[in-house]
Design a protein around this motif. Structure first.
Motif, short mmCIF file in Angstrom:
data_model
loop_
_atom_site.label_atom_id
_atom_site.label_comp_id
_atom_site.label_asym_id
_atom_site.label_seq_id
_atom_site.Cartn_x
_atom_site.Cartn_y
_atom_site.Cartn_z
N ASP A 138 8.15 -2.87 -8.75
CA ASP A 138 8.70 -3.63 -7.65
C ASP A 138 9.69 -2.82 -6.81
OD1 ASP A 138 7.61 -6.44 -8.25
OD2 ASP A 138 8.33 -5.70 -10.14
N LYS A 139 10.23 -1.74 -7.38
CA LYS A 139 11.12 -0.90 -6.57
C LYS A 139 10.39 -0.29 -5.39
CE LYS A 139 12.53 1.65 -10.03
NZ LYS A 139 13.22 2.70 -10.78
N ILE A 140 9.09 -0.09 -5.54
CA ILE A 140 8.31 0.45 -4.42
C ILE A 140 8.35 -0.52 -3.26
CG2 ILE A 140 5.98 1.04 -3.66
CD1 ILE A 140 5.40 2.05 -6.43
N ILE A 141 8.28 -1.82 -3.58
CA ILE A 141 8.28 -2.84 -2.54
C ILE A 141 9.67 -3.03 -1.95
CG2 ILE A 141 7.75 -5.26 -2.05
CD1 ILE A 141 5.80 -5.15 -4.41
N ALA A 142 10.66 -3.11 -2.83
CA ALA A 142 12.01 -3.38 -2.37
C ALA A 142 12.64 -2.19 -1.65
CB ALA A 142 12.89 -3.79 -3.55
N GLN A 143 12.25 -0.99 -2.06
CA GLN A 143 12.84 0.21 -1.50
C GLN A 143 11.74 1.22 -1.16
OE1 GLN A 143 15.35 1.33 -4.71
NE2 GLN A 143 16.96 -0.09 -4.20
N PRO A 144 10.98 0.96 -0.09
CA PRO A 144 9.87 1.86 0.24
C PRO A 144 10.35 3.27 0.54
CG PRO A 144 10.33 0.35 2.04
CD PRO A 144 11.13 -0.13 0.87
N LYS A 145 9.46 4.21 0.28
CA LYS A 145 9.80 5.62 0.56
C LYS A 145 10.04 5.83 2.04
CE LYS A 145 6.96 7.79 -2.99
NZ LYS A 145 5.80 8.67 -3.15
N LYS A 146 10.89 6.80 2.34
CA LYS A 146 11.12 7.17 3.72
C LYS A 146 10.27 8.38 4.05
CE LYS A 146 15.83 5.37 3.78
NZ LYS A 146 17.25 5.67 3.97
N PHE B 201 1.55 1.55 -0.63
CA PHE B 201 2.48 2.68 -0.53
C PHE B 201 2.01 3.93 -1.27
CE2 PHE B 201 5.32 -0.94 0.28
CZ PHE B 201 5.88 -0.53 1.48
N GLY B 202 1.01 3.82 -2.11
CA GLY B 202 0.60 4.94 -2.94
C GLY B 202 -0.40 5.84 -2.25
N ALA B 203 0.06 6.65 -1.31
CA ALA B 203 -0.85 7.51 -0.54
C ALA B 203 -1.60 8.49 -1.43
CB ALA B 203 -0.06 8.27 0.53
N ASP B 204 -0.93 9.07 -2.42
CA ASP B 204 -1.59 10.04 -3.30
C ASP B 204 -2.67 9.37 -4.14
OD1 ASP B 204 0.08 11.96 -2.30
OD2 ASP B 204 1.45 11.97 -4.02
N ILE B 205 -2.42 8.15 -4.59
CA ILE B 205 -3.41 7.43 -5.38
C ILE B 205 -4.61 7.05 -4.51
CG2 ILE B 205 -3.83 5.27 -6.63
CD1 ILE B 205 -1.01 5.58 -7.80
N ARG B 206 -4.35 6.57 -3.30
CA ARG B 206 -5.45 6.24 -2.40
C ARG B 206 -6.29 7.48 -2.12
NH1 ARG B 206 -1.38 3.40 0.92
NH2 ARG B 206 -1.45 5.22 2.29
N ALA B 207 -5.64 8.58 -1.78
CA ALA B 207 -6.37 9.82 -1.45
C ALA B 207 -7.19 10.29 -2.63
CB ALA B 207 -5.39 10.90 -1.01
N GLY B 208 -6.59 10.29 -3.81
CA GLY B 208 -7.31 10.74 -4.99
C GLY B 208 -8.55 9.91 -5.29
N ALA B 209 -8.43 8.59 -5.07
CA ALA B 209 -9.56 7.71 -5.34
C ALA B 209 -10.67 7.85 -4.32
CB ALA B 209 -9.07 6.26 -5.38
N LEU B 210 -10.36 8.31 -3.11
CA LEU B 210 -11.35 8.34 -2.03
C LEU B 210 -11.96 9.71 -1.78
CD1 LEU B 210 -9.39 6.11 0.51
CD2 LEU B 210 -11.44 5.46 -0.78
N MET C 55 2.41 4.19 5.30
CA MET C 55 3.41 3.90 4.27
C MET C 55 4.34 2.78 4.69
SD MET C 55 2.78 5.93 1.76
CE MET C 55 4.29 5.97 0.80
N THR C 56 3.91 1.91 5.59
CA THR C 56 4.76 0.81 6.03
C THR C 56 4.14 -0.51 5.66
OG1 THR C 56 5.68 -0.34 7.93
CG2 THR C 56 3.72 0.98 8.33
N ARG C 57 4.95 -1.43 5.17
CA ARG C 57 4.45 -2.74 4.79
C ARG C 57 4.22 -3.63 6.00
NH1 ARG C 57 4.14 -4.95 -0.17
NH2 ARG C 57 4.09 -7.21 -0.33
#
Length: 447
Positions: free
Chosen positions: A439-447, A336-345, A364-366
């Motif tokens: 775990d809130k990221i998993i239980a309540q993903p961003k919209k 779910f961490g798009a900004d972290i993935r982008a920054g690392a790549l 951003m979907t599980r």
């Protein structure tokens, strides 16, 4: 066959019930705050309402009993008779260097797990207590251990040895072991399928980024290096764990601040990482909110995490070599961490890694395995939702019926193109936890 899987953490028990014949998840849940004055249970069976309840669970023994009660509950449960359970799979965090694959739990195997308890003092005692409780409640069924460390037993000595006195290794088992093994096994096999290559010819760098985080270099389908070490403390910046530091900091702080060994250990494991940098947060969403508001501590925390991930991707790309096929992101933040993935790549084009920022933002979907690399990227980049439970389930089935082989010789059901995670089909959440933090990221993903 009905398979129960149990993942006993230091203060929790996650569980799942799986119908192997129909390849169907019947129910899943979690007991939290084990050992506190009041424990919480959340459980959901396929097609039924969710059960949410509270009661004291002083130890994992009471928690396991509660697990059994929930899956048998006339209103909320998924089975009607405990004898329907034919085998139980247990996650064991640390198996030392003895176990190179999943194994049936006997008294002798359990004794070996107890011998290596000092290597994982937060995890193995809870794992073992869960095993003992489940064996007492289900004494006639096969119990199997699926070990985090087993996946990494293919590492060469150049990767797993530390440049320390050799007697420490000979007498005290000091070496790199690595963790998140079931997650790396699952995502490596899925990546091979996505690439259209045999698993034993696939070369990857996998980043399992959750509250705990580690990277793994996979060459020809096996682990050749990993960022976590003798314990899960080494490597990447994590929610509350420091990751890599200069080891001389510990004696320095002992002298300067009068800290004891236990205080230092607690500080590195529970008060460091993103929590240490921000002084407030382990949840990446909270950090992201702080970044959006221009808060300097959150900006620094996110940039440090990104930088450390980038370093390990670069290092492991060198380890794997020019045959590198793909970078894989998994686990809560990895998924779910798009900004972290982008920054690392970003900025890794010289290594043949080119991210498509639009694809990355949409991933951003599980429920979906996604390619987020640019069409002209030499190295693919995948976001693959992990499924450690199916690894535990299938290893348990195979051990029970005598067909088990190491992953290098065994083909899992999830390596098939037709594999579908029926937990997602049925609407069962992959993580029912509501505790504060990542775990809130998993239980309540961003919209």
């Amino acid at each position: 066959m009905i398979i129960l899987t149990l993942n006993c953490g230091s203060s929790s028990v996650k569980y799942q019930v799986y119908d192997w014949a129909n390849k169907d998840v019947l129910g899943s849940g979690v007991v939290e705050r084990v050992g506190q004055s009041q424990s919480d249970l959340e459980y959901k069976s396929k097609g039924k309402d969710e059960l949410v309840a509270k009661r004291p669970c002083p130890t994992h023994k009471e928690a396991i009993a509660w697990v059994m009660e929930s899956i048998l509950d006339p209103t909320y449960g998924c089975i009607t008779d405990i004898n329907q359970v034919t085998a139980v799979g247990h996650r064991i965090v640390h198996g030392g260097s003895v176990f190179t694959q999943s194994v049936e739990i006997t008294d002798e195997v359990l004794a070996q797990f107890k011998k290596v308890e000092p290597l994982a003092p937060l995890h193995n005692p809870a794992n073992i207590m869960g095993v003992e409780a489940a064996r007492a409640l289900l004494p006639k069924v096969t119990h199997c251990a699926i070990l985090d460390t087993a996946w990494h037993q293919t590492m060469p000595d150049t990767a797993f040895m530390y440049a320390l006195p050799h007697a420490w290794y000979d007498k005290h088992q000091v070496r790199r072991y690595g963790f998140h093994g079931s997650s790396f096994l699952y995502t490596s096999k899925r990546a091979a399928l996505l690439l259209g290559k045999p698993a034993n010819q696939t070369n990857l760098v996998i980043c399992h980024i959750g509250n705990g985080a580690s990277a793994c270099a996979v060459k020809n389908g096996v682990s050749v290096d990993t960022s976590m070490g003798m314990t899960p403390l080494e490597g990447l910046v994590m929610g509350s764990r420091s990751g890599d530091i200069d080891p001389a900091i510990m004696p320095y702080m002992a002298r300067e601040a009068g800290m004891s060994i236990d205080q230092l250990d607690a500080a590195l494991s529970k008060e460091s990482g993103l929590l240490g940098i921000t002084g407030r947060f382990t949840d990446r969403r909270d950090v992201e909110d702080g970044v959006a508001k221009g808060e300097a501590d959150c900006i620094l925390a996110q940039n440090m995490e990104i930088y450390r991930i980038k370093k390990y991707i670069g290092a492991y790309a060198a380890v794997v070599g020019p045959e590198l096929d793909a970078i894989v992101f998994t686990a809560g933040v990895g998924e779910f961490g798009a900004d972290i993935r982008a920054g690392a790549l970003i900025g890794m084009e010289h290594l043949g890694i080119k991210v498509d920022l639009a694809k990355n933002k949409l991933a951003m979907t599980r429920n979906a395995e996604t390619c987020i690399s640019a069409d002209d990227s030499k190295v693919k980049v995948f976001v693959i939702p992990t499924d450690e439970e199916i690894v535990m389930t299938e290893d348990t089935v195979a051990i029970s019926n005598g067909t088990y082989k190491p992953h290098t010789e065994y083909r899992y059901i999830f390596e098939e193109a037709s594999y579908v995670n029926k937990a997602r089909e049925a609407g069962l959440p992959k993580d029912l936890t509501k505790r504060p933090g990542l775990d809130k990221i998993i239980a309540q993903p961003k919209k």
